[in-house]
Scaffold this active site. Structure first.
Site, mmCIF file in Angstrom:
data_model
loop_
_atom_site.group_PDB
_atom_site.id
_atom_site.type_symbol
_atom_site.label_atom_id
_atom_site.label_comp_id
_atom_site.label_asym_id
_atom_site.label_seq_id
_atom_site.Cartn_x
_atom_site.Cartn_y
_atom_site.Cartn_z
ATOM 1 N N SER A 242 20.633 40.085 22.327
ATOM 2 C CA SER A 242 21.686 39.905 21.325
ATOM 3 C C SER A 242 21.203 39.346 19.993
ATOM 4 O O SER A 242 22.000 39.226 19.055
ATOM 5 C CB SER A 242 22.800 39.016 21.872
ATOM 6 O OG SER A 242 22.325 37.708 22.134
ATOM 7 N N LYS A 287 29.077 31.339 21.070
ATOM 8 C CA LYS A 287 28.084 31.508 20.014
ATOM 9 C C LYS A 287 28.625 31.032 18.660
ATOM 10 O O LYS A 287 27.886 30.467 17.853
ATOM 11 C CB LYS A 287 27.639 32.964 19.947
ATOM 12 C CG LYS A 287 26.786 33.367 21.144
ATOM 13 C CD LYS A 287 26.373 34.825 21.123
ATOM 14 C CE LYS A 287 25.477 35.134 22.320
ATOM 15 N NZ LYS A 287 25.054 36.547 22.374
#
Length: 348
Positions: A242, A287
């Site tokens: 990611s 995140k």
């Protein structure tokens, strides 16, 4: 003893008993929480996250930070019931069923190993995307990742061999090699042109019939890139794919004059392919919390994650939609100069 005192005593005992049971009862859930952030144009353990050799680089400022998700739990280290309950109450973490992180046929060690491989592949793909954006040419190569036991390739092809050609045709990608091998009748030989170390070899490998009757030699291939200069990425124990977008932006920032961030602290996430297309990721809520805690004010968000991100965005963090590496660069240019369009996330 009064009735009131007896009631309190019994209630206290029940609470204590439930606490003990909760501390001992293991449950098949995983707690996801904000993980560490790393500035891709900064340093980790006094070493640059991105090092470029044999090519001109330029000064950078601000931050282009990748963000991560930490997890607690798993098949070999299940969390207790109280930990799960605390997670369900805490808005900055998520408690998810174990099988969403660990497939039934995968151990925690296997998941970690797969994440490491995905991170390595992500770094190479991010470099390819950055060089494509800058129109710096490179080429794809096919290497031998493994040979299968008791198959013809065993002992003839070696791990790390670069397959340059197959039956005289350039091995431009793994599909070309596979299709050429399968075009043979089982028992016929395939001639591989390989580079082994600094030497070139021609290796003849017989074929055998596979499960469906097709010819095969028993080689597992890996596609890689041959870049015109060295790009090393150092992120310690971080795994998964990611961080691709942020790696590409960090490489771009170092390879181009001027400062992509304008001195701002920018964080973001997203997978990336060699053409620069940005893909979705998991754990977006955690995140974003990690990004805010690191001091970021702007968060580059994959378009496919925008709707979810808008439902959980921390106050003071601006979401910028990232469809591709090119659009992310344009958005950062607009933020820095005050001119141009800055694509925003929209509720889905």
């Amino acid at each position: 003893m009064s009735r009131r005192a007896l009631t309190l005593l019994i209630a206290g005992f029940l609470v204590l008993a439930l606490g003990v049971i909760g501390a001992m009862q293991r449950v098949p859930y995983v707690v996801l929480s904000p993980g560490p952030t790393e500035n891709t144009i900064g340093e980790v353990d006094k070493k640059p996250v991105i090092s470029i050799k044999d090519h001109q680089t330029y000064p950078t400022s601000g931050a282009l930070s990748l963000v991560t998700v930490a997890y607690q739990g798993g098949p070999s280290a299940r969390i207790d019931l109280l930990t799960a309950l605390r997670g369900w109450i805490d808005p900055t973490v998520a408690v998810v069923p174990e099988e969403t992180i660990f497939a039934p046929d995968r151990s925690a060690q296997q998941v970690e190993e797969e994440n490491t491989v995905e991170m390595t592949n992500s770094q190479e793909t991010a470099t390819a995307a950055a060089l494509n954006e800058l129109k710096i040419p490179f080429r794809m190569i096919v290497t031998v990742g493994a040979t299968q036991k008791d198959r013809p390739a065993e002992g003839k092809l070696q791990v790390g061999d670069v397959i340059d050609s197959v039956d005289g045709k350039p091995a431009t990608n793994a599909d070309v090699v596979s299709d050429t091998v399968r075009a043979h009748k089982p028992g016929e030989a395939v001639v591989f042109g390989v580079t082994r170390g600094s030497e070139k070899h021609e290796v003849s490998v017989p074929t055998v019939a596979g499960p469906e009757g097709q010819a095969l030699v028993g080689v597992e291939m890996r596609s890689a890139y041959k870049f015109p200069f060295k790009v090393d990425i150092n992120v310690g124990d971080v795994g998964g794919p990611s961080a691709g977008l942020m790696f590409s932006l960090g490489i771009l920032d170092k390879l181009t004059p001027g400062e992509l961030t304008g001195g701002k602290k920018i964080a973001g996430t997203g997978t990336i392919d060699e053409k620069g297309q940005v893909g979705p990721i998991g754990g977006i809520a955690q995140k974003m919390v990690g990004a805010k805690d690191s001091g970021a004010t702007i968060f580059l968000t994959p378009a496919a994650n925008c709707a979810e991100a808008m439902r959980a965005v921390p106050e003071g963090l601006r979401l910028v939609r990232a469809d591709s590496l090119h659009s992310a660069v344009e958005a950062l240019d607009a933020l820095r100069t005050g001119q141009g369009n800055v694509p925003a996330c929209e509720a889905g």
